[in-house]
Design a protein around this motif. Sequence first.
Motif, mmCIF file in Angstrom:
data_model
loop_
_atom_site.group_PDB
_atom_site.id
_atom_site.type_symbol
_atom_site.label_atom_id
_atom_site.label_comp_id
_atom_site.label_asym_id
_atom_site.label_seq_id
_atom_site.Cartn_x
_atom_site.Cartn_y
_atom_site.Cartn_z
ATOM 1 N N ILE A 9 2.078 3.895 -4.905
ATOM 2 C CA ILE A 9 2.672 4.594 -3.766
ATOM 3 C C ILE A 9 2.106 4.038 -2.460
ATOM 4 N N ASP A 10 3.005 3.831 -1.520
ATOM 5 C CA ASP A 10 2.644 3.321 -0.188
ATOM 6 C C ASP A 10 1.564 4.211 0.426
ATOM 7 N N GLY A 11 0.477 3.584 0.891
ATOM 8 C CA GLY A 11 -0.588 4.337 1.546
ATOM 9 C C GLY A 11 -1.644 4.871 0.590
ATOM 10 N N VAL A 12 -1.330 4.869 -0.708
ATOM 11 C CA VAL A 12 -2.297 5.338 -1.700
ATOM 12 C C VAL A 12 -2.840 4.146 -2.493
ATOM 13 N N HIS A 13 -1.920 3.355 -3.062
ATOM 14 C CA HIS A 13 -2.319 2.228 -3.916
ATOM 15 C C HIS A 13 -2.311 0.900 -3.187
ATOM 16 N N PHE A 14 -1.676 0.869 -2.046
ATOM 17 C CA PHE A 14 -1.784 -0.296 -1.160
ATOM 18 C C PHE A 14 -1.687 0.208 0.271
ATOM 19 N N LEU A 15 -2.372 -0.486 1.186
ATOM 20 C CA LEU A 15 -2.413 -0.038 2.573
ATOM 21 C C LEU A 15 -1.234 -0.621 3.338
ATOM 22 N N ALA A 16 -0.859 0.050 4.419
ATOM 23 C CA ALA A 16 0.162 -0.495 5.316
ATOM 24 C C ALA A 16 -0.294 -1.886 5.742
ATOM 25 N N GLY A 17 0.610 -2.838 5.780
ATOM 26 C CA GLY A 17 0.230 -4.184 6.192
ATOM 27 C C GLY A 17 -0.003 -5.115 5.011
#
Length: 325
Positions: free
Chosen positions: A48-56
Amino acid sequence: MAEFDLIALIAERAAMSRNDVVVGIGDDAAVLAVPSGQQLVVSTDTLIDGVHFLAGTEPASIGWKALAVNLSDLAAMGASPAWVSLALTLPEADEDFVVAFIDGFVALAAQHRVALIGGDITRGTLSITLTVQGFVPEAQALLRDGARAGDGVFVTGTLGDAAAGLRLVSARQSLDSSDAQIQQRAQLIERLDRPTPRIAAGQILRGLASACIDVSDGLMADLGHVAARSGVAIEIDADNLPASSALFDQVRGDERIALQLGGGDDYELAFTVPPQHIDAVTRDLAKLGCGVTRIGRVVDGSGVRALAADGSEIVLQGGGWNHFA
Ligand code: ADP
Ligand code: MG
C-alpha cells in the motif's frame, strides 16, 4: 486510458510463454497445468502506498518489490515459482506509471521465469496485491514448525541494509557526502527498493533445513514465529550477524546491531539446520554466492533472545514491524 486498454498494455509488456499456462490473460480465469508429483504453493501479499513504499519511490522499483516480496515467501517454502496474478488499484488510469511499474515487475519475473496469468484493475488509493504460485515436490515444503533444540540457526546474505536504506530515504540527508559515501548510501537504498528473493537458496534447503522463514518484519520478530510454531527457543549471537560493508561503514556499533535484529525488508532466509546437515548446507549455499552465516542456536524453552559477546542479553526498543501496534 480505459481499463481494457490498460489490461492490453500489461498483457503485452509482460508476455512470457510457459507451456504450463493453458489459458492466460484474456478469459474469465486462467487455466494452469500443475505437474504431477508436485504440490501447489500459494502466497498473497499487498503493498500500500505510504505504508510499504514511500512517496517518491520509482514506479519500476515498486513493481520489482511487489513481486520480490511475494517470491520471497515462495523461497521460504523451498518452492519453484511459476505463476503470478496482479490486482492493481490505481487513483487514475496513469499509463506512464503502469508502463514503468510493469517493466520493473517484468525485470524480476523474467529472472525466475514467472508468468503473469491474470489479475484485476480497480480505482482507489494506490495498492498492489499479488498472488504467486509455485511448486514443491510432494511433502517437501519448508515449514516454520520443524526447529529442534540442538539445531544451528543460519541466515543468507546480509541483514540491516534495507532498514538503513529506509532511514536514509526518510531523512533525505546527504548534502556534504563524499562520492564513496553517496555510493554506499545508494547501495543501502537499492536493497530497500529492489530486494533479492532467495529462490535458489530455498530450493537447496529442501530436505536439509528443519524450519525456514523469510526476513520481512525483522530477524527477531520473524525467528519468533519459528520459535513459537516449533515450540523451542532461539538464541542469536549478535556479534555474528552478517553486515554489508556499506552498512558497516555507514552505521556504527549498537545502532547497526539494532537495525540488523529489528529492521525489516531484507528478504533474506533465516533457517534452522540439524547438526548432520550443517556441512551440506554451508557447502551448497556457498556455491550460490549469496553468502550464509551461522548466527545462533535452537535451545529448549520459548522466545528469541539476542546475546552480546559477553553473554548479556540485548533488548530491542520497539521490536519488529507490526501493522497494528
Ligand atoms: P472480469 O470482469 O471477468 O473480472 P476483467 O476485465 O477484470 O474480467 O479481466 C479480463 C482479463 O484480464 C482476465 O483474464 C484478467 O485476469 C486479466 N486482467 C485484468 N487485470 C489484470 C492485471 N492487472 N494484470 C494482468 N491481467 C489482468
Ligand atoms: Mg475483473
